[in-house]
Design a protein around this motif. Structure first.
Motif, PDB file in Angstrom:
ATOM      1  N   PHE A 208       0.848  -1.194   0.000  1.00 38.18           N
ATOM      2  CA  PHE A 208       0.000   0.000   0.000  1.00 38.18           C
ATOM      3  C   PHE A 208       0.885   1.247   0.000  1.00 38.18           C
ATOM      4  N   ASP A 209       0.402   2.294  -0.624  1.00 38.98           N
ATOM      5  CA  ASP A 209       1.110   3.581  -0.620  1.00 38.98           C
ATOM      6  C   ASP A 209       0.741   4.308   0.672  1.00 38.98           C
ATOM      7  N   ALA A 210       1.535   4.090   1.716  1.00 36.83           N
ATOM      8  CA  ALA A 210       1.230   4.618   3.051  1.00 36.83           C
ATOM      9  C   ALA A 210       2.307   5.604   3.481  1.00 36.83           C
ATOM     10  N   ARG A 211       1.883   6.581   4.246  1.00 35.96           N
ATOM     11  CA  ARG A 211       2.793   7.591   4.789  1.00 35.96           C
ATOM     12  C   ARG A 211       2.567   7.727   6.291  1.00 35.96           C
ATOM     13  N   LEU A 212       3.655   7.952   6.999  1.00 31.19           N
ATOM     14  CA  LEU A 212       3.602   8.196   8.436  1.00 31.19           C
ATOM     15  C   LEU A 212       3.403   9.688   8.668  1.00 31.19           C
ATOM     16  N   CYS A 213       2.324  10.066   9.340  1.00 29.29           N
ATOM     17  CA  CYS A 213       1.997  11.471   9.585  1.00 29.29           C
ATOM     18  C   CYS A 213       2.321  11.823  11.032  1.00 29.29           C
ATOM     19  N   VAL A 214       2.887  12.986  11.211  1.00 30.52           N
ATOM     20  CA  VAL A 214       3.280  13.464  12.537  1.00 30.52           C
ATOM     21  C   VAL A 214       2.781  14.900  12.682  1.00 30.52           C
ATOM     22  N   GLY A 215       2.053  15.143  13.745  1.00 35.45           N
ATOM     23  CA  GLY A 215       1.614  16.496  14.068  1.00 35.45           C
ATOM     24  C   GLY A 215       2.592  17.145  15.028  1.00 35.45           C
ATOM     25  N   LEU A 216       3.305  18.167  14.553  1.00 34.16           N
ATOM     26  CA  LEU A 216       4.335  18.844  15.339  1.00 34.16           C
ATOM     27  C   LEU A 216       3.716  20.029  16.070  1.00 34.16           C
ATOM     28  N   ARG A 217       4.107  20.183  17.307  1.00 32.66           N
ATOM     29  CA  ARG A 217       3.571  21.285  18.107  1.00 32.66           C
ATOM     30  C   ARG A 217       4.717  21.958  18.862  1.00 32.66           C
ATOM     31  N   PRO A 218       5.474  22.826  18.209  1.00 29.30           N
ATOM     32  CA  PRO A 218       6.537  23.554  18.910  1.00 29.30           C
ATOM     33  C   PRO A 218       5.953  24.612  19.835  1.00 29.30           C
ATOM     34  N   PRO A 219       6.781  25.241  20.647  1.00 22.91           N
ATOM     35  CA  PRO A 219       6.273  26.295  21.539  1.00 22.91           C
ATOM     36  C   PRO A 219       5.590  27.401  20.748  1.00 22.91           C
ATOM     37  N   PRO A 220       4.500  27.941  21.255  1.00 16.13           N
ATOM     38  CA  PRO A 220       3.775  28.984  20.502  1.00 16.13           C
ATOM     39  C   PRO A 220       4.618  30.241  20.357  1.00 16.13           C
ATOM     40  N   PHE A 319      -2.786  21.213  15.286  1.00 15.23           N
ATOM     41  CA  PHE A 319      -1.336  21.302  15.149  1.00 15.23           C
ATOM     42  C   PHE A 319      -0.978  22.387  14.147  1.00 15.23           C
ATOM     43  N   ALA A 320       0.110  23.085  14.435  1.00 14.35           N
ATOM     44  CA  ALA A 320       0.565  24.144  13.535  1.00 14.35           C
ATOM     45  C   ALA A 320       1.333  23.588  12.353  1.00 14.35           C
ATOM     46  N   TYR A 321       2.004  22.457  12.533  1.00 11.81           N
ATOM     47  CA  TYR A 321       2.780  21.828  11.461  1.00 11.81           C
ATOM     48  C   TYR A 321       2.424  20.345  11.437  1.00 11.81           C
ATOM     49  N   ILE A 322       2.081  19.830  10.265  1.00  8.95           N
ATOM     50  CA  ILE A 322       1.790  18.417  10.081  1.00  8.95           C
ATOM     51  C   ILE A 322       2.571  17.955   8.857  1.00  8.95           C
ATOM     52  N   ILE A 323       3.398  16.931   9.050  1.00 11.54           N
ATOM     53  CA  ILE A 323       4.234  16.419   7.968  1.00 11.54           C
ATOM     54  C   ILE A 323       3.858  14.977   7.696  1.00 11.54           C
ATOM     55  N   ALA A 324       4.062  14.554   6.453  1.00 14.05           N
ATOM     56  CA  ALA A 324       3.822  13.182   6.020  1.00 14.05           C
ATOM     57  C   ALA A 324       5.107  12.646   5.419  1.00 14.05           C
ATOM     58  N   LEU A 325       5.557  11.475   5.890  1.00 16.51           N
ATOM     59  CA  LEU A 325       6.812  10.871   5.460  1.00 16.51           C
ATOM     60  C   LEU A 325       6.505   9.575   4.724  1.00 16.51           C
ATOM     61  N   ASP A 326       6.983   9.480   3.486  1.00 13.47           N
ATOM     62  CA  ASP A 326       6.714   8.292   2.682  1.00 13.47           C
ATOM     63  C   ASP A 326       7.814   7.259   2.870  1.00 13.47           C
ATOM     64  N   GLY A 327       7.679   6.126   2.170  1.00 16.27           N
ATOM     65  CA  GLY A 327       8.641   5.048   2.326  1.00 16.27           C
ATOM     66  C   GLY A 327      10.012   5.359   1.774  1.00 16.27           C
TER      67      GLY A 327
END
Length: 647
Positions: A208-220, A319-327
């Motif tokens: 499957f074409d899957a990506r790992l998503c991470v919601g980043l929350r640095p200090p405001p 979340f202010a930043y959300i990234i998706a990382l592929d294989g």
């Protein structure tokens, strides 16, 4: 700004700064006491009635004076967030963001290892593997489109059947890779990212074409007055110590409370994340997966803790930043897909929202940082994210237009900005709303000159603003103009009123110069045709020795001692003399290196000679004292006694 065309003559006759120069102390001349406005001779002696003698003065008794006035006259300085505190918070924001991004990339790397995929695939039931394998396209190039959605739901049902227990770890005992392998073996999640990594490994192992998503929350980025005062206190403590405070990043802000106060807004009331099976709560960052649904041609977000496909805003809305990382290791910023209101709620929390007056490098910083790992994804996803952001509603409050990336009001424009064309796209409380893409920056003639552009001769200024005196001479001219009754103004022009600067070409072996005998070279396009820029510091000396015409190159201006000083970087010479000059410079460098080696050898020989002489003297002294100490003490005493007793 009369000093902007490349000369130090209009800055008080100062020497142009060379690269590496250090400014000295500034001498301040104080006015003489002889020039006082008042003199004692200007006053007359006045006889006061009843004060002919000291005895005639009445007794006043005790007199009390109150200095400073009462409580009503005291003015307390209002506490504000300082610029230094904002800079420290931005540095903290960037550091935390980079750290969380690096951790997410390492987690994605662990998911891509063969061992992780093999162990994760061993947990998938055999009937699921056989069904997905039967629907693979010939050659194993991916899942067939007709069966992709059905196979995904079939797999998620099996994933939900896995009994994964959650338990908070007391302390970090193992690195990430061994810890994840132990989780796969025992199926006891001790970290919030274990289940997301397991789901990503399983999906990728099943093609499957899957990506790992991470919601980043640095200090405001937004600071309170209390946090600003705490940062200022720590800055003073660091300044009092021996630590250098030239960079605000040396401050330790680990003790400050930088958590997001609105924890209830991180998840909706009916989100599956609020179930009792999730022990992580509002952990930051947060992890989940997304799979590309070929039937609908979109990415489907999957909750790693429940194994269910959910709405994007339920997983990453806070979340202010959300990234998706592929294989393959690519990183994509997918914040626009998961944000509930990207323009009005999420964008003000990001670094791009910082105005250029506070941070000139803030705009586009995050995109530039992700560029080395930018995923070579489908252009349709970028278009989809752009459409999602553009479909955001226009702000209803006037205060939300200040940092809105798409809309702007006239009151939000800086003194050097203008809207062109003035075509309103709406109104709010009677004020016209314009697109921020139509906002243009205006600059003066000299500012455009330093960017390699020239204002047309018949162009009228787009705006006139009050002149800002940055040099001592400009301040004096402004003061004289104000005394004359008119305030000095600066004419500002837009880029559409300018054209590229075209320097006069080299003629007769002579380099064209400005009125100060230099060449303005603020950009590479300003180099005269038929000329070359040589940045060697010895180029001017060699040119004078060879008789080659050259002119100093002014590459920038800096403000020192209340004056605008040109920065000289090398010389400009005719192209026909470049080869001769380079050979001469190469020979001069070789001669300088040989002379340096010769001087070093001379110094070494001198030091060795001094050392050998010192060693020889020391050996002679040691030998002399050794011969004296070898004689018996009695013989020397007897000889001395005999010599004293002889007549």
């Amino acid at each position: 700004m009369s000093s902007a065309t490349g000369g130090g003559e209009d800055s008080g006759g100062q020497r142009p700064r060379q690269p590496g120069d250090v400014s000295g102390d500034t001498a301040i001349s104080w006015p003489s006491s002889d020039d006082d406005e008042y003199d004692d001779d200007q006053f007359e002696d006045v006889v006061v009635a009843g004060a002919e003698s000291d005895d005639a003065m009445p007794e006043l008794g005790t007199v009390e004076l109150t200095v400073g006035g009462g409580d009503d006259s005291r003015r307390k300085r209002r506490a504000v967030v300082t610029r230094r505190a904002r800079a420290v918070r931005r540095s903290h924001h960037v550091a935390e963001l980079i750290s969380q991004l690096a951790a997410a990339q390492y987690m994605n790397h662990v998911c891509g290892t063969a061992e992780a995929r093999a162990r994760s695939l061993s947990l998938v039931p055999v009937y699921v593997v056989e069904r997905v394998a039967a629907h693979l396209a010939p050659g194993g190039r991916g899942v067939r489109r007709d069966w992709a959605a059905a196979d995904l739901h079939y797999f998620l049902g099996a994933f939900q059947a896995l009994r994964v227990r959650q338990r908070r770890a007391r302390a970090a005992s193992l690195p990430l890779a061994p810890e994840f392998m132990r989780f796969v073996e025992r199926r006891v999640a001790t970290r919030p990212w274990h289940q997301a990594m397991l789901l990503a490994c399983m999906l990728r192992a099943l093609a499957f074409d899957a990506r790992l998503c991470v919601g980043l929350r640095p200090p405001p980025l937004k600071l309170t007055v209390r946090e600003s005062e705490e940062i200022e206190r720590r800055y003073r403590d660091v300044s009092a110590s021996d630590v250098s405070v030239s960079d605000v990043s040396v401050l330790d802000t680990s003790g400050l409370d930088t958590s997001v106060s609105d924890a209830s807004a991180s998840e909706p009331a009916g989100s599956p994340r609020k179930r009792a099976t999730d022990v992580w709560g509002d952990a930051s960052p947060r992890y989940w997966c997304e799979v590309y649904d070929q039937t609908r041609e979109r990415w489907a977000p999957i909750n790693a803790h429940t194994g269910a496909i959910e709405r994007a805003t339920q997983l990453g809305g806070a979340f202010a930043y959300i990234i998706a990382l592929d294989g393959a290791g690519g990183v994509s910023d997918v914040t626009r897909r998961y944000a509930r209101d990207y323009v009005n709620a999420t964008f003000p929390q990001r670094l791009e929202s910082v105005s250029e007056r506070d941070s000139a490098r803030a705009a586009g910083w995050w995109a530039q940082w992700l560029e080395p790992w930018q995923a070579a994804g489908d252009a349709r996803e970028a278009a989809e994210l752009a459409r999602r952001a553009e479909r955001s509603l226009m702000p209803r409050r006037i205060g939300d237009f200040a940092r809105n990336p798409y809309y702007v009001l006239d009151r939000n424009l800086a003194h050097n900005e203008v809207v062109r064309p003035r075509e309103p796209v709406g109104t709010v409380r009677g004020e016209p709303v314009f697109l921020r893409a139509h906002v243009h920056v205006l600059r003066s003639r000299m500012a455009w000159r330093r960017r390699g552009r020239v204002v047309g001769g018949d162009a009228l200024p787009a705006k006139c603003v009050r002149a800002r005196a940055a040099t001592m001479r400009a301040r004096q001219a402004a003061a004289a103009a104000e005394q004359a009754g008119h305030a000095p103004e600066t004419e500002l022009f837009g880029e559409w009123q300018t054209h590229a600067y075209c320097a006069p070409p080299v003629a007769g072996g002579r380099v064209p110069r400005n009125e100060y005998g230099r060449v303005d070279l603020f950009t590479r396009d300003m180099l005269p045709q038929g000329a070359a820029h040589v940045r060697d510091p010895d180029a001017r000396r060699v040119c004078d020795a060879l008789g080659i015409d050259c002119a100093p190159a002014v590459v920038a201006f800096e403000f020192r001692r209340g004056a605008s000083t040109p920065v000289i970087d090398g010389v400009v010479v005719p192209s026909e003399s470049l080869a001769v000059l380079e050979d001469a410079l190469r020979a001069a460098r070789q001669a300088a290196a040989a002379q340096k080696r010769a001087d070093a050898e001379t110094r070494a020989l001198k030091h060795w000679r001094r050392l050998l002489v010192a060693l020889r003297v020391r050996a002679d002294v040691d030998a002399s004292f050794a011969a004296r100490s070898a004689r018996p003490a009695g013989i020397a005493f007897a000889r001395a006694r005999a010599a004293s007793s002889s007549p």
